[in-house]
Design an enzyme around this catalytic site. Sequence first.
Site, mmCIF file in Angstrom:
data_model
loop_
_atom_site.group_PDB
_atom_site.id
_atom_site.type_symbol
_atom_site.label_atom_id
_atom_site.label_comp_id
_atom_site.label_asym_id
_atom_site.label_seq_id
_atom_site.Cartn_x
_atom_site.Cartn_y
_atom_site.Cartn_z
ATOM 1 N N CYS A 15 0.724 -1.165 0.027
ATOM 2 C CA CYS A 15 0.056 0.206 0.084
ATOM 3 C C CYS A 15 0.946 1.129 0.058
ATOM 4 O O CYS A 15 2.079 1.102 -0.101
ATOM 5 C CB CYS A 15 -0.959 -0.134 1.115
ATOM 6 S SG CYS A 15 -0.126 -0.031 2.938
ATOM 7 N N GLY A 16 0.255 2.269 0.091
ATOM 8 C CA GLY A 16 1.208 3.639 0.015
ATOM 9 C C GLY A 16 2.209 3.859 0.994
ATOM 10 O O GLY A 16 3.419 3.911 0.718
ATOM 11 N N GLY A 56 2.568 1.199 3.596
ATOM 12 C CA GLY A 56 2.765 -0.118 4.240
ATOM 13 C C GLY A 56 2.117 -0.328 5.530
ATOM 14 O O GLY A 56 1.959 -1.420 6.041
ATOM 15 N N GLY A 83 -1.204 0.586 6.499
ATOM 16 C CA GLY A 83 -2.548 -0.085 6.782
ATOM 17 C C GLY A 83 -2.402 -1.428 6.554
ATOM 18 O O GLY A 83 -3.215 -2.408 7.184
ATOM 19 N N HIS A 96 15.290 -12.335 12.384
ATOM 20 C CA HIS A 96 15.017 -12.109 13.750
ATOM 21 C C HIS A 96 13.478 -12.177 14.127
ATOM 22 O O HIS A 96 13.131 -12.556 15.278
ATOM 23 C CB HIS A 96 15.154 -10.702 14.076
ATOM 24 C CG HIS A 96 16.673 -10.455 14.471
ATOM 25 N ND1 HIS A 96 17.255 -9.290 15.182
ATOM 26 C CD2 HIS A 96 17.767 -10.927 13.867
ATOM 27 C CE1 HIS A 96 18.628 -9.371 15.241
ATOM 28 N NE2 HIS A 96 18.907 -10.342 14.338
ATOM 29 N N ARG A 118 4.851 4.004 -2.220
ATOM 30 C CA ARG A 118 4.927 5.337 -2.582
ATOM 31 C C ARG A 118 6.506 5.703 -1.984
ATOM 32 O O ARG A 118 6.636 7.003 -2.317
ATOM 33 C CB ARG A 118 3.917 6.185 -1.647
ATOM 34 C CG ARG A 118 2.735 6.076 -2.415
ATOM 35 C CD ARG A 118 1.544 7.061 -1.764
ATOM 36 N NE ARG A 118 0.278 7.234 -2.681
ATOM 37 C CZ ARG A 118 -0.839 7.120 -2.349
ATOM 38 N NH1 ARG A 118 -1.107 7.282 -0.802
ATOM 39 N NH2 ARG A 118 -2.011 7.040 -3.005
HETATM 40 C C1 RB5 Z 1 -4.125 5.308 0.173
HETATM 41 O O1 RB5 Z 1 -4.120 6.490 -0.121
HETATM 42 C C2 RB5 Z 1 -3.253 5.082 1.551
HETATM 43 O O2 RB5 Z 1 -3.836 5.398 2.390
HETATM 44 C C3 RB5 Z 1 -2.754 3.776 1.612
HETATM 45 O O3 RB5 Z 1 -2.264 3.198 0.419
HETATM 46 C C4 RB5 Z 1 -2.018 3.190 2.697
HETATM 47 O O4 RB5 Z 1 -0.667 4.092 2.839
HETATM 48 C C5 RB5 Z 1 -2.638 3.208 4.024
HETATM 49 O O5 RB5 Z 1 -1.740 2.651 5.038
#
Ligand code: RB5
Length: 148
Positions: free
Chosen positions: A70-71, A73, A75, A103, A114
């Site tokens: 994800c953007g 990591g 979430g 570990h 991102r």
């Molecule tokens: C999406 O905009 C972003 O919130 C998601 O990819 C992530 O970074 C969430 O933890």
Amino acid sequence: MVSTVERIPIGSDHAGFELKAVLVEELRSLGFEVEDVGTHSTASTDYPDFAHPVAHEVEVGEAQRGVLLCGSGLGMSYAANRHHGVRAAVAWSPEIAKLAREHNDANVLVLPARFLDAETAKAILRTWLDTPFAGGRHQRRVTKIEAT
Ligand code: RB5
């Protein structure tokens, strides 16, 4: 002869969609069978919708390990780590990926899409795939994670 090809589930939200395609190709070129649970476009999505299916497979033993993006990591790691027996590690460098295996016996790799270029992401993936758990004192600590 029974096939021994490992199947690795991989998932991302929209922020990880493009980098996921790079890692799907990398996994295939390394000889893995890949199960891409989505997302399948850059349209806005909710990361738990992809974290839970991948983590569930690891939780119930249908897969040994999985990959999420994800953007940031974060979430994806929060959602995946709700699953019993899942140790989802956010890794932003090969060194972190190595430690996450040695570990922490990380069985889900989470990439902050991102903040990574494709070559770094591939290097992180390869390191995570190739590094064994060190065991010993680390086994004691990993066992305590489940002892809540
Ligand atoms: C999406 O905009 C972003 O919130 C998601 O990819 C992530 O970074 C969430 O933890």
